[in-house]
Motif scaffolding. Sequence first.
Motif, PDB file in Angstrom:
ATOM      1  N   THR A 177       0.830  -1.210   0.000  1.00 17.62           N
ATOM      2  CA  THR A 177       0.000   0.000   0.000  1.00 17.62           C
ATOM      3  C   THR A 177       0.859   1.254   0.000  1.00 17.62           C
ATOM      4  O   THR A 177       0.579   2.214  -0.739  1.00 17.62           O
ATOM      5  CB  THR A 177      -0.928   0.004   1.220  1.00 17.62           C
ATOM      6  OG1 THR A 177      -1.739  -1.173   1.199  1.00 17.62           O
ATOM      7  CG2 THR A 177      -1.826   1.234   1.218  1.00 17.62           C
ATOM      8  N   LEU A 178       1.916   1.262   0.800  1.00 13.46           N
ATOM      9  CA  LEU A 178       2.793   2.430   0.844  1.00 13.46           C
ATOM     10  C   LEU A 178       3.498   2.646  -0.492  1.00 13.46           C
ATOM     11  O   LEU A 178       3.686   3.789  -0.930  1.00 13.46           O
ATOM     12  CB  LEU A 178       3.821   2.263   1.963  1.00 13.46           C
ATOM     13  CG  LEU A 178       3.274   2.337   3.396  1.00 13.46           C
ATOM     14  CD1 LEU A 178       4.382   2.064   4.407  1.00 13.46           C
ATOM     15  CD2 LEU A 178       2.634   3.689   3.654  1.00 13.46           C
ATOM     16  N   ALA A 179       3.873   1.567  -1.152  1.00 16.45           N
ATOM     17  CA  ALA A 179       4.523   1.686  -2.462  1.00 16.45           C
ATOM     18  C   ALA A 179       3.554   2.274  -3.482  1.00 16.45           C
ATOM     19  O   ALA A 179       3.915   3.183  -4.254  1.00 16.45           O
ATOM     20  CB  ALA A 179       5.023   0.318  -2.921  1.00 16.45           C
ATOM     21  N   ILE A 180       2.314   1.776  -3.474  1.00 20.01           N
ATOM     22  CA  ILE A 180       1.306   2.320  -4.384  1.00 20.01           C
ATOM     23  C   ILE A 180       1.029   3.781  -4.046  1.00 20.01           C
ATOM     24  O   ILE A 180       0.915   4.642  -4.933  1.00 20.01           O
ATOM     25  CB  ILE A 180       0.016   1.485  -4.310  1.00 20.01           C
ATOM     26  CG1 ILE A 180       0.270   0.074  -4.848  1.00 20.01           C
ATOM     27  CG2 ILE A 180      -1.116   2.156  -5.090  1.00 20.01           C
ATOM     28  CD1 ILE A 180      -0.913  -0.866  -4.676  1.00 20.01           C
ATOM     29  N   PHE A 194      -7.044  11.398  -1.572  1.00 16.81           N
ATOM     30  CA  PHE A 194      -5.815  10.612  -1.528  1.00 16.81           C
ATOM     31  C   PHE A 194      -5.847   9.601  -0.382  1.00 16.81           C
ATOM     32  O   PHE A 194      -5.560   8.414  -0.573  1.00 16.81           O
ATOM     33  CB  PHE A 194      -4.622  11.553  -1.380  1.00 16.81           C
ATOM     34  CG  PHE A 194      -3.308  10.858  -1.199  1.00 16.81           C
ATOM     35  CD1 PHE A 194      -2.668  10.265  -2.266  1.00 16.81           C
ATOM     36  CD2 PHE A 194      -2.719  10.782   0.063  1.00 16.81           C
ATOM     37  CE1 PHE A 194      -1.444   9.615  -2.103  1.00 16.81           C
ATOM     38  CE2 PHE A 194      -1.511  10.133   0.244  1.00 16.81           C
ATOM     39  CZ  PHE A 194      -0.863   9.550  -0.845  1.00 16.81           C
ATOM     40  N   VAL A 195      -6.217  10.063   0.806  1.00 14.90           N
ATOM     41  CA  VAL A 195      -6.237   9.171   1.964  1.00 14.90           C
ATOM     42  C   VAL A 195      -7.327   8.105   1.828  1.00 14.90           C
ATOM     43  O   VAL A 195      -7.096   6.917   2.118  1.00 14.90           O
ATOM     44  CB  VAL A 195      -6.432   9.983   3.263  1.00 14.90           C
ATOM     45  CG1 VAL A 195      -6.595   9.046   4.466  1.00 14.90           C
ATOM     46  CG2 VAL A 195      -5.252  10.907   3.484  1.00 14.90           C
ATOM     47  N   PHE A 196      -8.521   8.488   1.388  1.00 12.31           N
ATOM     48  CA  PHE A 196      -9.614   7.527   1.225  1.00 12.31           C
ATOM     49  C   PHE A 196      -9.200   6.389   0.295  1.00 12.31           C
ATOM     50  O   PHE A 196      -9.355   5.206   0.619  1.00 12.31           O
ATOM     51  CB  PHE A 196     -10.856   8.207   0.659  1.00 12.31           C
ATOM     52  CG  PHE A 196     -11.615   9.024   1.671  1.00 12.31           C
ATOM     53  CD1 PHE A 196     -11.649   8.666   3.003  1.00 12.31           C
ATOM     54  CD2 PHE A 196     -12.292  10.176   1.270  1.00 12.31           C
ATOM     55  CE1 PHE A 196     -12.335   9.422   3.931  1.00 12.31           C
ATOM     56  CE2 PHE A 196     -12.985  10.938   2.196  1.00 12.31           C
ATOM     57  CZ  PHE A 196     -13.005  10.566   3.536  1.00 12.31           C
ATOM     58  N   LEU A 240      -8.553   2.353   1.107  1.00 11.71           N
ATOM     59  CA  LEU A 240      -9.280   1.310   0.382  1.00 11.71           C
ATOM     60  C   LEU A 240      -8.315   0.353  -0.304  1.00 11.71           C
ATOM     61  O   LEU A 240      -8.556  -0.860  -0.371  1.00 11.71           O
ATOM     62  CB  LEU A 240     -10.218   1.947  -0.647  1.00 11.71           C
ATOM     63  CG  LEU A 240     -11.414   2.712  -0.080  1.00 11.71           C
ATOM     64  CD1 LEU A 240     -12.216   3.360  -1.208  1.00 11.71           C
ATOM     65  CD2 LEU A 240     -12.319   1.789   0.740  1.00 11.71           C
ATOM     66  N   VAL A 241      -7.203   0.901  -0.828  1.00 12.73           N
ATOM     67  CA  VAL A 241      -6.182   0.042  -1.433  1.00 12.73           C
ATOM     68  C   VAL A 241      -5.624  -0.925  -0.395  1.00 12.73           C
ATOM     69  O   VAL A 241      -5.420  -2.120  -0.672  1.00 12.73           O
ATOM     70  CB  VAL A 241      -5.061   0.897  -2.052  1.00 12.73           C
ATOM     71  CG1 VAL A 241      -3.845   0.028  -2.406  1.00 12.73           C
ATOM     72  CG2 VAL A 241      -5.563   1.620  -3.276  1.00 12.73           C
ATOM     73  N   VAL A 263      -5.743  -4.908  -0.774  1.00 10.96           N
ATOM     74  CA  VAL A 263      -4.496  -5.684  -0.756  1.00 10.96           C
ATOM     75  C   VAL A 263      -4.514  -6.697   0.380  1.00 10.96           C
ATOM     76  O   VAL A 263      -4.080  -7.849   0.227  1.00 10.96           O
ATOM     77  CB  VAL A 263      -3.285  -4.744  -0.629  1.00 10.96           C
ATOM     78  CG1 VAL A 263      -2.002  -5.543  -0.393  1.00 10.96           C
ATOM     79  CG2 VAL A 263      -3.145  -3.895  -1.870  1.00 10.96           C
ATOM     80  N   SER A 264      -5.060  -6.301   1.530  1.00 14.10           N
ATOM     81  CA  SER A 264      -5.148  -7.221   2.667  1.00 14.10           C
ATOM     82  C   SER A 264      -6.036  -8.407   2.333  1.00 14.10           C
ATOM     83  O   SER A 264      -5.737  -9.553   2.711  1.00 14.10           O
ATOM     84  CB  SER A 264      -5.689  -6.489   3.901  1.00 14.10           C
ATOM     85  OG  SER A 264      -4.818  -5.458   4.303  1.00 14.10           O
ATOM     86  N   MET A 265      -7.128  -8.156   1.642  1.00 19.21           N
ATOM     87  CA  MET A 265      -8.007  -9.256   1.252  1.00 19.21           C
ATOM     88  C   MET A 265      -7.290 -10.243   0.350  1.00 19.21           C
ATOM     89  O   MET A 265      -7.479 -11.469   0.444  1.00 19.21           O
ATOM     90  CB  MET A 265      -9.237  -8.709   0.543  1.00 19.21           C
ATOM     91  CG  MET A 265     -10.210  -7.977   1.456  1.00 19.21           C
ATOM     92  SD  MET A 265     -11.637  -7.349   0.544  1.00 19.21           S
ATOM     93  CE  MET A 265     -12.574  -6.576   1.881  1.00 19.21           C
TER      94      MET A 265
END
Length: 592
Positions: free
Chosen positions: A20-23, A45-47, A51-52, A56-58
């Motif tokens: 997520t941080l890379a994206i 941006f934060v929203f 959600l990303v 990604v966690s899923m």
Amino acid sequence: MSDSQAKRTMPRMLISLLITLAIGAVWFYISLPAINLHNTGFYSFVFILLLVYILVSMIVLGVDTGKQEIHLRDYLSFAKSQCKVVVVVVIALAVLFVVGQILSAPIFRAGSYHELLEVESGNFAEDIQPVSYDEIPMLDEASAMVLGDRKLGELADMVSQFDVSEDYAQINYQGRPVRVASLEYGDFFKWFLNTKEGLPAYITVDMVTQEASVVRLSDLGLGGMRYSPSEYFNRDLDRFLRFHYPTYMFSSSHLEIDDEGQPWWVCPRETRTIGLFGGTDIIGAVLLNATTGEHAYYDVADIPTWVDRVYTASLIIQQYDYYGTYVNGFINSLIGQKDVTVTTENFNYLAMDDSVYMYTGITSASSDQSSIGFLLSNQRTKETTFYSVAGAIETSAQRSAEGIVQDLGYTATFPLLLNIGGQPTYFMSLKDSSQLVKMYAMVNVSQYQIVAQGETVAACESDYIAQLQQRNIPVDSESAGELLENTSLDGTIAEIRTAVLDGTSWYYIRLDGADTFYAISASSDRNVVTLNVGDGVTVQVSPGDGEQPIVDAVSITSGGTVPDPVEEEPEDTSPTSPPDAAAPEEVPAEEN
């Protein structure tokens, strides 16, 4: 959750966080949102970033229900159990965003919106002094762009690699109104070939002489412009600003030059003064040296005086519209609209006292064709003054000016309001289809059937002042009196000829001892039909017109008579000067 499950889950959550941080880093590099709760782009941006993380966690952790089919409620249940903190943050930001919008709404904060702009009242005759010709901008941005593009096209070493930016900022440079524009790279490959040296020049267009120049930075002992909106990667202007000022919100940046010709990017810093998202205003600016990358932030009060534009015209207009609309509250702005005023459709710039002022007209909320006054606002300090001058709005003046040259198809620029002979006067340039200035026009604000035109500003002013005098309108300017004195002559009529051109009767009068005929239409002064050979007359002409075989006379008066023009409706666009190609018919003068 058992210890074994926790041992398996934590590394996967860490992987989800890193992905997520890379994206997010890539997205931030591209979208460049200000990290500021007043910036709506920051919430987006934060929203999306949160959600990303959930998505990604899923994928990394997996959504396992023990069933073959997985429904929406299963994903929501997973998010609730595995991403509880993230969900709480999303909900909190959503609530903050909605509450911020409500607290910023004009329906609740009309008084605050009204107070965004402080407007002083001024006296036109006292405050607005006659402007010298070398301070009156003759061009608008469209004409400046044509001249700038044409000038660059003359330089073979640049035209194949660079274009001219469409942003021609008007500034005061060495006491003259000038528009300045940066070059930009033609495309990515031309950027790749030239980025090491940077942009080699910028364009200036003198608004008075209409002369365009390519200023090569090497001639000033400077390197190329290495920071600009047309750069890529870290030298892109917006990206450079964001990385050095991550929490600042910026208005649109523009190029200015200091007294030595050094190019700087002026980057105004925005804030929100009403609630979270309302009441946009400027609190300072970052000045960025376009060649070296040197930069510094200044509060509004500390910005160097060579900087001419910090507050954009659109922001000042928006703030005045709030000021005029909410003068008596939000409900009054919708129902009744007592004392509600708004700006007219467009604006222009005027150079005064080594500053650039934004000018626009003020009209009532009913949007009729009359103006109640106009606004002048200093674009560096936002000092704003309203002048009460009743008359026609600018578009009506434009139509009047275009009417006298309808056979030529010229269009009028948006007017400036000047003090000509003590009278509030709209001044316009008349352009051809190529956006080049060919003539000038002046229209009286209160009586916009008074329209003067000329191929030079001096000729136009002379024509205008003479028309004012014809209508017994006081002219109290000493310079105006000197102008009329220098363009008038007395004599005795030696010959009169007449002609009808385009349905208008023209009289051509020659004085004793001269070969020049002075032409005037009967519609300009009905008294001309009573003139006879031998009458003593005073002829008023435009500056520089006295040596031609046929000269358009501004006025021809005899024995102290007051000119008696035919009053026309404003929409009447009958020609006021004879076509150049036509010659008078030789008709014997009638003698009494």
